[in-house]
Design an enzyme around this catalytic site. Sequence first.
Site, short mmCIF file in Angstrom:
data_model
loop_
_atom_site.label_atom_id
_atom_site.label_comp_id
_atom_site.label_asym_id
_atom_site.label_seq_id
_atom_site.Cartn_x
_atom_site.Cartn_y
_atom_site.Cartn_z
N ASP A 146 19.53 -59.00 -31.75
CA ASP A 146 18.71 -59.54 -30.80
C ASP A 146 19.37 -60.92 -30.38
O ASP A 146 19.42 -61.85 -31.17
CB ASP A 146 17.28 -59.65 -31.11
CG ASP A 146 16.49 -60.11 -29.92
OD1 ASP A 146 16.85 -60.17 -28.99
OD2 ASP A 146 15.18 -60.03 -30.08
N SER A 179 21.56 -51.95 -25.62
CA SER A 179 20.27 -51.65 -25.70
C SER A 179 19.57 -51.29 -24.18
O SER A 179 18.61 -50.66 -23.84
CB SER A 179 19.26 -52.58 -26.33
OG SER A 179 19.11 -53.72 -25.56
N GLY A 180 20.44 -51.72 -23.14
CA GLY A 180 19.83 -51.65 -21.87
C GLY A 180 18.83 -52.98 -21.55
O GLY A 180 18.52 -53.12 -20.38
N LYS A 182 18.39 -56.41 -23.87
CA LYS A 182 19.14 -57.85 -24.21
C LYS A 182 20.24 -57.54 -25.08
O LYS A 182 21.36 -58.40 -24.79
CB LYS A 182 18.09 -58.92 -24.81
CG LYS A 182 17.00 -59.27 -23.99
CD LYS A 182 16.12 -60.21 -24.47
CE LYS A 182 15.29 -59.77 -25.53
NZ LYS A 182 14.54 -60.94 -26.18
N ASP A 234 17.52 -57.94 -36.80
CA ASP A 234 16.22 -57.19 -36.98
C ASP A 234 16.62 -55.87 -38.05
O ASP A 234 17.10 -54.87 -37.38
CB ASP A 234 15.59 -56.99 -35.67
CG ASP A 234 14.24 -56.62 -35.86
OD1 ASP A 234 13.98 -56.53 -37.17
OD2 ASP A 234 13.27 -56.11 -35.16
N HIS A 365 39.30 -28.46 -23.85
CA HIS A 365 40.55 -28.39 -24.70
C HIS A 365 40.83 -27.16 -25.11
O HIS A 365 39.96 -26.03 -24.56
CB HIS A 365 40.29 -29.18 -25.94
CG HIS A 365 39.21 -28.46 -26.94
ND1 HIS A 365 37.81 -28.99 -26.51
CD2 HIS A 365 39.24 -27.79 -28.04
CE1 HIS A 365 37.13 -28.48 -27.48
NE2 HIS A 365 37.81 -27.70 -28.33
N ASP A 367 41.54 -24.22 -28.25
CA ASP A 367 41.52 -24.15 -29.83
C ASP A 367 42.46 -23.08 -30.36
O ASP A 367 42.84 -21.81 -29.86
CB ASP A 367 39.97 -23.59 -30.09
CG ASP A 367 38.86 -24.57 -30.02
OD1 ASP A 367 38.99 -25.81 -30.29
OD2 ASP A 367 37.94 -24.17 -29.07
N LYS A 525 45.61 -49.39 5.86
CA LYS A 525 46.19 -48.84 4.76
C LYS A 525 44.99 -48.83 3.42
O LYS A 525 44.49 -49.41 3.40
CB LYS A 525 47.27 -49.92 4.02
CG LYS A 525 48.29 -49.44 3.10
CD LYS A 525 49.23 -50.39 2.51
CE LYS A 525 50.25 -49.49 1.49
NZ LYS A 525 49.57 -48.81 0.48
N ASP A 527 43.71 -47.29 0.09
CA ASP A 527 43.84 -47.62 -1.40
C ASP A 527 43.52 -46.49 -1.93
O ASP A 527 42.34 -46.27 -2.83
CB ASP A 527 43.29 -48.75 -2.05
CG ASP A 527 44.06 -49.32 -3.05
OD1 ASP A 527 45.02 -48.67 -3.53
OD2 ASP A 527 43.50 -50.16 -3.72
#
Length: 818
Positions: A146, A179-180, A182, A234, A365, A367, A525, A527
């Site tokens: 914190d 934490s979204g 602090k 904490d 992926h 296997d 132009k 990007d």
Amino acid sequence: MPGSGEQVVQVGGRRLRITSLDKVMYPEAGTTKGDVIGYSAEIAPVMLPYVAGRPCTRKRWVDGVGTADAPGGTFFAKDLGQGTPDWVRRARIPHSDHDNTYPVVDDLPTLVWLAQLAALELHVPQWRFDAAGTPQHPDRLVLDLDPGEGVGLGGCAEVAFLVREILDGMGLSSVPVTSGSKGIHLYAPLDGSLSSDQASALARELARSLEADHPKLVVSSMSKAVRPGRVFLDWSQNNGKKTTIAPYSLRGRFRPTVAAPRTWEELADPDLRHLEYGEVLALVARRGDPMEPLRQGHVGASPGEFMATVADAAAQGASDRLGRYREKRSADRTPEPVPAAGAAPPAPGDLPRFVIQHHFASREHYDFRLEHDGVLVSWAVPKGLPEESGRNHLAVMTEDHPLEYATFEGTIPKGEYGAGRVDLWDTGVYDLEKWRDDEVIVTLHTDRGGPAGDGRFALIRTDGSGEKSTWLLHRMKRPAVRTRRLPRPEPVAAEPERPFTWQPMLAATAKPHDLDHGEWVAEMKWDGMRALVEVDGGRLRMFTRNGIEVSARYPELEGLPARVAAGSAVLDGEVVALDATGRPDFGRMQQRMHLTAPREIRRAAEELPVRLLLFDVLEVDGESVVDRPYRERRDLLERLVPPAAASPVQVPPAFDGDVAAAIEQSRALGLEGVVAKDADSRYRPGARSTDWLKVKHGRVQSVVIGGWRPGKGMRGDTFGSLLIGIPGAGGLRYAGRVGTGFTDAQLARIAGLLEPLRRTDSPFAEVPPAEASDAVWVEPRLVGEIAFGEWTPAGVARHPTWRGLRPDVDPAEVTEEA
């Protein structure tokens, strides 16, 4: 989402009453209740494992979070009230003078039901209930970093790395969560042997130790008076009666931020910040869930069940090769074969079998599995088997699989380990040439006519041992002698497809004064990514400038054939991704260019849609029009693709005869520049011509990567900078090194692409000794793009910044921009 009226919907087999979808919950961002419910449903597969089995305290904002001037009302909800659906799992916690009954969020319907109640924040303890409703010991440790007054998120990240070192020394892996609100939360797994009090005491001693070593940076005291300028560590969140905001939960801030699990590479970003829900969804889609290692074996099972499984496996001894496989799966929830402990494997055949499965999990992926000692020894291969001997592919060893898995195809449900579709890609038998702990050599014999063919492959271990060890998968040049030939099915004749031979015309670089004479038509132009598009009846094919077909990567453009007023046509344009202001953003486009997994593509098409901006036409109904003047082709294009406001395909306007106005307009809109085209010029396929001149506001240059310099610290696993060059008559000319502008995902991706390209000598004609001292050289096959200030007299880019890879550009096409 539907409108604001009440409706009953089916979610996960449950009936839910949904209301007020249009109610604004976050006025500053315009986020509605419908958006909140949508986020809850989409994030559920990765969020549920961290709330399942735990009593959930809810923080509700019935009328939204409000604004800074008029905050919305909120209240904590612990005990369940009347009206709770009977299918919501409940668990009771006794208190001194009363009992509270909490919801246990074990499934998607419960998560959506809480979102419908405007329970934006979900808080849970570090322990779970067992199946009988008895609280268990905690299965994870959490530390809440914190920031005190004057300390930002970067200060919390600095302390997080210090905590990580201590946890690593204790044998505990850890994952950070911004934490979204602090600070930062750090999670580490526990094996269930510690009580909540013991876990809390462990965290307290860790905090005190860190405070003693870094007294100016860390504080462990609960007193707020001593926190300014320091980070409060904490430790009390591990108390059995306390709760912590759940990973992936929304926060009740004025913006829709999320308690977002992060990678350590992301935490090292100097621009680290809290993320909003849309960013979190996109990030999870790209790189998966960073917390997954903390929940291996826990998904779909209570801690009691999990620990019992581990105990059973341990009791059987090392001879049980499938103990780890069973730990990760719930036999009653997955269609995968899960043989009972001690069950005899199927009888082996004359030759051992191999199988290659295409796995559409959180990260697509392949296997690769080899029958050996009664199990399928398995590797995850992100890129599949290499198609030629000059390339090595990364392979990561996974847990052994049962022999019954060799025929498995199906969909692993959400919430289960490896959730996603599994398809059989190839299967057959193999001849074994060598099997050692660090090297395996086999010759595969496919019985499906698949891509393995009669290939001879070597697997060479490069790092680690056992599960999660890394290997190189190499296709060897000479196949071994075949022991037995299996019958192959007759190949099915494919419908012939007309080869695509068109190439785009390219513009030369110019300055504004180069356009003072002549008749020019100026276009903006854009990007993005250059694309040639062929429509033929109802079919669309799209190709990059170097001829790679990318049609399947942009499903939102599939409606183009219906827009074209011709039976067939070949069109030229640019695929762009727009930022929040409506400007093309190459960084956002990079997030789409490299996707190949169908599920990721579908999700990205919804979250990060692209547009196709057309500016030329090469062919109509089988007739080439490249020899017609530009003005005539432009008129033809506008007739072929008439305006449609809601369409992702547009023909942007051009500035006929007023290039100066076009340049000013481009600058005012924050665009890259303009392309001026000679009004009477023909289209020159594959040529770079001064009939087209591009004028840029900033300097952007395509470059070829010739090597890298090793990274340090948080870049120790990737690279510190790339050594870049430009092809010329004398070979690859050194153009400097670039070490800034990379995202964590780009660092990892580029490092993975460069590793198989290593070579012993420099590909550059000449490199300064200081740069070459610790360089790792690679074959010059990858093209990227940089922004820079200017060229130095030595031909080196000054202050280069990385913009992204350009898979649509061949190294031979790269030339120096003036």
